[in-house]
Motif scaffolding. Structure first.
Motif, PDB file in Angstrom:
ATOM      1  N   GLY A   1       7.447  69.527  10.169  1.00  0.00           N
ATOM      2  CA  GLY A   1       7.829  68.909  11.124  1.00  0.00           C
ATOM      3  C   GLY A   1       6.506  68.162  11.635  1.00  0.00           C
ATOM      4  O   GLY A   1       6.850  66.524  12.411  1.00  0.00           O
ATOM      5  N   TYR A   2       5.670  67.703  10.788  1.00  0.00           N
ATOM      6  CA  TYR A   2       4.893  66.373  10.697  1.00  0.00           C
ATOM      7  C   TYR A   2       4.511  65.435   9.903  1.00  0.00           C
ATOM      8  O   TYR A   2       5.069  65.408   8.818  1.00  0.00           O
ATOM      9  CB  TYR A   2       3.421  67.583  10.173  1.00  0.00           C
ATOM     10  N   GLU A   3       4.174  64.759  10.707  1.00  0.00           N
ATOM     11  CA  GLU A   3       3.576  63.162   9.914  1.00  0.00           C
ATOM     12  C   GLU A   3       2.679  63.189   9.078  1.00  0.00           C
ATOM     13  O   GLU A   3       1.667  63.789   9.928  1.00  0.00           O
ATOM     14  CB  GLU A   3       3.069  61.822  11.302  1.00  0.00           C
ATOM     15  N   VAL A   4       3.092  62.755   7.782  1.00  0.00           N
ATOM     16  CA  VAL A   4       1.871  63.293   7.253  1.00  0.00           C
ATOM     17  C   VAL A   4       1.585  62.357   5.945  1.00  0.00           C
ATOM     18  O   VAL A   4       2.476  61.918   4.900  1.00  0.00           O
ATOM     19  CB  VAL A   4       1.321  65.098   6.095  1.00  0.00           C
ATOM     20  N   VAL A   5       0.687  62.165   5.327  1.00  0.00           N
ATOM     21  CA  VAL A   5       0.205  61.147   4.680  1.00  0.00           C
ATOM     22  C   VAL A   5      -0.634  61.790   3.519  1.00  0.00           C
ATOM     23  O   VAL A   5      -1.728  62.127   3.756  1.00  0.00           O
ATOM     24  CB  VAL A   5      -0.160  60.039   4.657  1.00  0.00           C
TER      25      VAL A   5
END
Length: 212
Positions: free
Chosen positions: A30-34
């Motif tokens: 559920g994390y926003e990751v790049v």
């Protein structure tokens, strides 16, 4: 929720594989990751990467090589890394400033003070929260590479890659709070689990993690 994670290690040690696995695991949680890489990560960085890795000019001088890596880095930090961190995202980056210290500094023989100074300018002083060093004997990593598809730096001799390997371990020893050294001779899944345990502990210490 921002966190800056980098992967380091010699050729054939599985950095890109593990960076991809961590990226997918963070997204699933559920994390926003790049996910990004050096050199590369931007249109300019991709072009610089092509020159550095696949140019017919095997004799690029070490100082020019250092400048090219840091030109790519300056663009990546300005356009990708800093904006993502400011937006509360997690960055997973395959190589960063430590690669330049060991490859261009120790491997190529450039002054470490020069390398660090130029790194600092290009990175705007931004350092990772966690650096994951995948480690195994250099010979094993080299055996994994197919020399017919090896890039310009991968084709360097064993002595060069041993300097890089020893340099990584020295850096990790100097700053153990930032580095985690992982035995890369273990199974892919076991390595991924060790990395996840460390990353999750950092996230849990800072924030309440979603969808754990």
């Amino acid at each position: 929720m921002s966190l800056f994670i980098t992967f380091e290690g010699c050729e054939g040690f599985g950095k890109s594989t593990q960076a991809g696995l961590l990226h997918e695991r963070l997204k699933a949680a559920g994390y926003e990751v790049v996910r990004t890489q050096e050199p590369g990560g931007t249109p300019l960085g991709t072009e610089i990467s092509r020159i550095l890795k696949w140019s017919d000019q095997d004799a690029i001088c070490p100082l020019a090589e250092l400048m090219l890596f840091n030109a790519s880095r300056a663009e990546l930090v300005s356009r990708i890394v800093k904006p993502a961190l400011a937006a509360g995202k997690i960055i997973v980056c395959d190589r960063y400033v430590d690669s330049t210290i060991v490859y261009q500094g120790l491997g190529r023989g450039l002054s470490l003070s020069t390398v660090r100074a130029i790194n600092s300018i290009a990175s705007q002083g931004l350092m990772p929260d966690l650096t994951l060093l995948l480690d195994m004997p250099v010979e094993k990593g080299q055996a994994r590479k197919h020399m017919q598809t090896a890039d310009r730096i991968e084709r360097e001799g064993l002595g060069f890659h041993r300097k890089v390997h020893d340099g990584y371990l020295a850096l990790a020893g100097e700053e153990p709070s930032r580095w985690l050294v992982v035995d890369a001779s273990q199974t892919k899944d076991r390595i991924a689990d060790i990395i996840w345990e460390k990353v999750k502990s950092l996230l849990d210490a800072r924030y309440s993690a979603p969808n754990r």
